[in-house]
Write a protein that holds these residues in place. Structure first.
Motif, short mmCIF file in Angstrom:
data_model
loop_
_atom_site.label_atom_id
_atom_site.label_comp_id
_atom_site.label_asym_id
_atom_site.label_seq_id
_atom_site.Cartn_x
_atom_site.Cartn_y
_atom_site.Cartn_z
N ARG A 176 0.84 -1.05 0.54
CA ARG A 176 0.33 -0.52 0.11
C ARG A 176 0.83 1.40 -0.35
N TRP B 111 0.87 5.72 0.34
CA TRP B 111 -0.03 6.48 1.31
C TRP B 111 0.90 7.61 0.13
N THR C 261 -1.82 -0.72 -3.80
CA THR C 261 -2.75 0.57 -3.70
C THR C 261 -2.40 1.10 -3.78
N PHE D 66 -3.62 5.18 -1.62
CA PHE D 66 -4.57 5.77 -1.65
C PHE D 66 -3.87 7.09 -0.61
#
Length: 137
Positions: free
Chosen positions: A78, A80, A106, A108
Motif C-alpha cells: 500500500r 500513501w 493500492t 491512497f
C-alpha cells in the motif's frame, strides 16, 4: 528479531519515539508497518517524493532482509501519498525496485502523513513467493 508468542518482531529501522514494530513475522508471512523515506536518524531525506520513495523502498528492503526475505517475496503493498500528482514520480522509482512482476498495489491519498512525509509504504510478504511465482508462470 525478537520472538514473542509465535510472532517474530522485526525491530530494525524503528523510528525513535514511536511505539510499534517495523514488521511482524508469523510463519512464512511478514506484515510490514509504514516505512518512510528517512535516514538512520529518522529524518526525512528530502522534500520530494522521488527521493523519499527511493529511501522508503530501501528501508522496506532492509526490514525484509532482517526477516530473511527479499523484495521478491512482497505480495502486496500500500502506498500513501499526500497528492495524486506525485504518483508518476513515485511510480518511476517503484519501477526501479520492481522492474517486472510487481506485487499487488493500492494507492491512497492523504491530506497529511506522519513526519511531514510525502509518501509512506506498508507491505505484506510471503517467504519464497518468488519461487511460487516462477512455478505459476
Amino acid at each position: 528479531m525478537e520472538v514473542l508468542m509465535g510472532r517474530e518482531l522485526i525491530t530494525r529501522g524503528k523510528l525513535p519515539g514511536y511505539r510499534y514494530s517495523p514488521g511482524v513475522v508469523v510463519g512464512d508471512t511478514a506484515y510490514l508497518a509504514g516505512h518512510f523515506g528517512v535516514d538512520d536518524d529518522g529524518k526525512l531525506v528530502a522534500a520530494d517524493v522521488a527521493a523519499q520513495g527511493h529511501r522508503a523502498l530501501m528501508n522496506l528492503r532492509s526490514t525484509l532482509d532482517a526477516a530473511g526475505m527479499t523484495l521478491g517475496d512482497v505480495v502486496s503493498m500500500r502506498v500513501w501519498l499526500t497528492t495524486y500528482d506525485d504518483m508518476p514520480a513515485f511510480d518511476e522509482v517503484y519501477g526501479e525496485f520492481f522492474p517486472a512482476d510487481p506485487p499487488a498495489r493500492t494507492a491512497f491519498m492523504m491530506e497529511r502523513l506522519p513526519l511531514g512525509a510525502a509518501v509512506e509504504l506498508d507491505a505484506m510478504a510471503v517467504r519464497h513467493s518468488a519461487e511460487v511465482k516462477a512455478r505459476l508462470a
